[in-house]
Motif scaffolding. Structure first.
Motif, PDB file in Angstrom:
ATOM      1  N   SER A  64      60.881  24.625  45.539  1.00  0.00           N
ATOM      2  CA  SER A  64      61.204  23.361  44.876  1.00  0.00           C
ATOM      3  C   SER A  64      62.328  23.614  43.870  1.00  0.00           C
ATOM      4  O   SER A  64      62.560  24.757  43.430  1.00  0.00           O
ATOM      5  CB  SER A  64      59.971  22.823  44.143  1.00  0.00           C
ATOM      6  OG  SER A  64      59.702  23.652  43.029  1.00  0.00           O
ATOM      7  N   PRO A  65      63.016  22.563  43.440  1.00  0.00           N
ATOM      8  CA  PRO A  65      64.018  22.729  42.377  1.00  0.00           C
ATOM      9  C   PRO A  65      63.417  23.349  41.122  1.00  0.00           C
ATOM     10  O   PRO A  65      64.060  24.168  40.454  1.00  0.00           O
ATOM     11  CB  PRO A  65      64.498  21.294  42.123  1.00  0.00           C
ATOM     12  CG  PRO A  65      64.274  20.591  43.419  1.00  0.00           C
ATOM     13  CD  PRO A  65      63.009  21.188  43.987  1.00  0.00           C
ATOM     14  N   GLU A  66      62.180  22.984  40.812  1.00  0.00           N
ATOM     15  CA  GLU A  66      61.527  23.536  39.609  1.00  0.00           C
ATOM     16  C   GLU A  66      61.280  25.046  39.781  1.00  0.00           C
ATOM     17  O   GLU A  66      61.421  25.813  38.820  1.00  0.00           O
ATOM     18  CB  GLU A  66      60.212  22.806  39.341  1.00  0.00           C
ATOM     19  CG  GLU A  66      60.380  21.361  38.910  1.00  0.00           C
ATOM     20  CD  GLU A  66      60.688  20.396  40.063  1.00  0.00           C
ATOM     21  OE1 GLU A  66      60.590  20.799  41.234  1.00  0.00           O
ATOM     22  OE2 GLU A  66      61.031  19.232  39.775  1.00  0.00           O
ATOM     23  N   ASP A  67      60.900  25.463  40.995  1.00  0.00           N
ATOM     24  CA  ASP A  67      60.751  26.906  41.260  1.00  0.00           C
ATOM     25  C   ASP A  67      62.069  27.620  40.959  1.00  0.00           C
ATOM     26  O   ASP A  67      62.097  28.686  40.326  1.00  0.00           O
ATOM     27  CB  ASP A  67      60.422  27.165  42.741  1.00  0.00           C
ATOM     28  CG  ASP A  67      59.069  26.629  43.165  1.00  0.00           C
ATOM     29  OD1 ASP A  67      58.166  26.541  42.309  1.00  0.00           O
ATOM     30  OD2 ASP A  67      58.916  26.318  44.373  1.00  0.00           O
ATOM     31  N   LEU A  68      63.158  27.028  41.440  1.00  0.00           N
ATOM     32  CA  LEU A  68      64.470  27.668  41.280  1.00  0.00           C
ATOM     33  C   LEU A  68      64.889  27.712  39.820  1.00  0.00           C
ATOM     34  O   LEU A  68      65.435  28.722  39.349  1.00  0.00           O
ATOM     35  CB  LEU A  68      65.505  26.940  42.144  1.00  0.00           C
ATOM     36  CG  LEU A  68      65.313  27.199  43.646  1.00  0.00           C
ATOM     37  CD1 LEU A  68      66.035  26.156  44.494  1.00  0.00           C
ATOM     38  CD2 LEU A  68      65.792  28.607  44.013  1.00  0.00           C
ATOM     39  N   VAL A  69      64.632  26.639  39.088  1.00  0.00           N
ATOM     40  CA  VAL A  69      64.952  26.641  37.649  1.00  0.00           C
ATOM     41  C   VAL A  69      64.201  27.779  36.955  1.00  0.00           C
ATOM     42  O   VAL A  69      64.759  28.493  36.106  1.00  0.00           O
ATOM     43  CB  VAL A  69      64.613  25.283  37.010  1.00  0.00           C
ATOM     44  CG1 VAL A  69      64.638  25.384  35.480  1.00  0.00           C
ATOM     45  CG2 VAL A  69      65.589  24.210  37.486  1.00  0.00           C
ATOM     46  N   ALA A  70      62.950  27.985  37.331  1.00  0.00           N
ATOM     47  CA  ALA A  70      62.162  29.065  36.704  1.00  0.00           C
ATOM     48  C   ALA A  70      62.807  30.429  36.976  1.00  0.00           C
ATOM     49  O   ALA A  70      62.883  31.278  36.077  1.00  0.00           O
ATOM     50  CB  ALA A  70      60.729  29.024  37.235  1.00  0.00           C
ATOM     51  N   PHE A  71      63.285  30.630  38.196  1.00  0.00           N
ATOM     52  CA  PHE A  71      63.968  31.903  38.511  1.00  0.00           C
ATOM     53  C   PHE A  71      65.260  32.029  37.707  1.00  0.00           C
ATOM     54  O   PHE A  71      65.557  33.081  37.143  1.00  0.00           O
ATOM     55  CB  PHE A  71      64.289  31.982  40.009  1.00  0.00           C
ATOM     56  CG  PHE A  71      63.105  32.323  40.872  1.00  0.00           C
ATOM     57  CD1 PHE A  71      62.462  33.540  40.732  1.00  0.00           C
ATOM     58  CD2 PHE A  71      62.658  31.431  41.839  1.00  0.00           C
ATOM     59  CE1 PHE A  71      61.370  33.869  41.539  1.00  0.00           C
ATOM     60  CE2 PHE A  71      61.574  31.744  42.652  1.00  0.00           C
ATOM     61  CZ  PHE A  71      60.926  32.964  42.494  1.00  0.00           C
ATOM     62  N   ILE A  72      66.048  30.961  37.677  1.00  0.00           N
ATOM     63  CA  ILE A  72      67.354  31.034  37.004  1.00  0.00           C
ATOM     64  C   ILE A  72      67.158  31.284  35.507  1.00  0.00           C
ATOM     65  O   ILE A  72      67.932  32.018  34.878  1.00  0.00           O
ATOM     66  CB  ILE A  72      68.162  29.742  37.244  1.00  0.00           C
ATOM     67  CG1 ILE A  72      68.384  29.525  38.744  1.00  0.00           C
ATOM     68  CG2 ILE A  72      69.510  29.805  36.530  1.00  0.00           C
ATOM     69  CD1 ILE A  72      68.864  28.127  39.101  1.00  0.00           C
ATOM     70  N   ARG A  73      66.090  30.714  34.940  1.00  0.00           N
ATOM     71  CA  ARG A  73      65.854  30.863  33.490  1.00  0.00           C
ATOM     72  C   ARG A  73      65.523  32.297  33.101  1.00  0.00           C
ATOM     73  O   ARG A  73      65.551  32.642  31.923  1.00  0.00           O
ATOM     74  CB  ARG A  73      64.725  29.926  33.058  1.00  0.00           C
ATOM     75  CG  ARG A  73      65.237  28.515  32.886  1.00  0.00           C
ATOM     76  CD  ARG A  73      64.304  27.680  32.053  1.00  0.00           C
ATOM     77  NE  ARG A  73      64.920  26.394  31.724  1.00  0.00           N
ATOM     78  CZ  ARG A  73      64.325  25.223  31.798  1.00  0.00           C
ATOM     79  NH1 ARG A  73      63.053  25.166  32.186  1.00  0.00           N
ATOM     80  NH2 ARG A  73      64.954  24.121  31.486  1.00  0.00           N
ATOM     81  N   GLU A  74      65.224  33.134  34.084  1.00  0.00           N
ATOM     82  CA  GLU A  74      64.995  34.546  33.788  1.00  0.00           C
ATOM     83  C   GLU A  74      66.315  35.276  33.560  1.00  0.00           C
ATOM     84  O   GLU A  74      66.321  36.459  33.237  1.00  0.00           O
ATOM     85  CB  GLU A  74      64.224  35.210  34.933  1.00  0.00           C
ATOM     86  CG  GLU A  74      62.789  34.706  35.064  1.00  0.00           C
ATOM     87  CD  GLU A  74      62.089  35.271  36.286  1.00  0.00           C
ATOM     88  OE1 GLU A  74      62.648  36.170  36.938  1.00  0.00           O
ATOM     89  OE2 GLU A  74      60.974  34.792  36.581  1.00  0.00           O
ATOM     90  N   THR A  75      67.437  34.588  33.778  1.00  0.00           N
ATOM     91  CA  THR A  75      68.768  35.174  33.610  1.00  0.00           C
ATOM     92  C   THR A  75      69.545  34.350  32.572  1.00  0.00           C
ATOM     93  O   THR A  75      69.161  33.220  32.267  1.00  0.00           O
ATOM     94  CB  THR A  75      69.565  35.139  34.931  1.00  0.00           C
ATOM     95  OG1 THR A  75      70.034  33.792  35.166  1.00  0.00           O
ATOM     96  CG2 THR A  75      68.698  35.570  36.105  1.00  0.00           C
TER      97      THR A  75
END
Ligand code: SF4
Length: 208
Positions: A64-75
């Motif tokens: 989901s877009p929210e899954d991806l935001v969570a990954f990106i926020r780790e960077t």
């Protein structure tokens, strides 16, 4: 009879072949850190394609877009590049809305063969000989990237550039196994100075 209409169906998950934080290796934003999201699915069929694993739409994790935001926020990424495959085989409205709300600048890379969707800060349009692009992409491309597999592709690129806006940035990029074309590309760019050369610097750097 009820006149209540159901809302249009929206894509809530996307087939993500891979996603990673790296440097943009090509084109106008070369050298700029960016988070890449590579969506599965492409029906263009370039025989020299270096990501043929992206062609099938099925078989990739659905995120989901929210899954991806969570990954990106780790960077510490500020820019997100949506690529493929051909990313516009999917309706990107929801994905770009969620990423924008999370504060990211959004770039896309497309062959222009599908309908536009989503909200973009930078559009890299890379037409291919194997499937004609739709006219809209010439009007909205920030960057035109013509892949050079054979010398004839240089002349072919001029026709596409004529259809773009005057401010569109123009790049010739040798296909990775066509580096022997570089002398011809160099001479062509010298005689067509509104163009630049793009190299796949991430491959020289051996980063994704
Ligand atoms: S459009 Fe891109 S992903 Fe699709 S076949 Fe061509 S190079 Fe590969």
């Amino acid at each position: 009879m009820s006149n209540i209409q159901s809302a249009p169906t929206q894509v809530l998950q996307y087939p993500v072949m891979e996603h990673f934080y790296t440097l943009q290796g090509e084109g106008y934003w070369t050298g700029t850190p960016a988070y890449f999201i590579r969506l599965g699915g492409c029906d263009v069929g370039c025989h020299w394609c270096d990501v043929k694993e992206s062609w099938p739409e099925a078989g990739h994790p659905m995120l989901s877009p929210e899954d991806l935001v969570a990954f990106i926020r780790e960077t510490p990424a500020r820019r997100v590049v949506i690529t493929g495959g051909e990313p516009f085989m999917h309706d990107l409205t929801v994905l770009t809305r969620v990423l924008k709300e999370a504060g990211y600048l959004l770039h896309c890379e497309t062959s222009g063969t599908c309908l536009l969707s989503g909200n973009w800060d930078w559009i890299c349009f890379s037409p291919k000989k194997f499937k004609a692009p739709l006219p809209i992409w010439y009007e909205i491309a920030d960057e035109l990237k013509v892949i050079v597999y054979q010398n004839h592709d240089l002349e072919w690129g001029l026709g596409h550039a004529q259809r773009c806006r005057p401010e569109t940035k123009l790049f010739y990029q040798p296909e990775w196994n066509s580096a022997h074309r570089l002398p011809a590309i160099t001479e062509f760019v010298k005689s067509h100075p509104n163009w630049r050369i793009s190299l796949q610097t991430h491959k020289y750097l051996q980063i994704p």
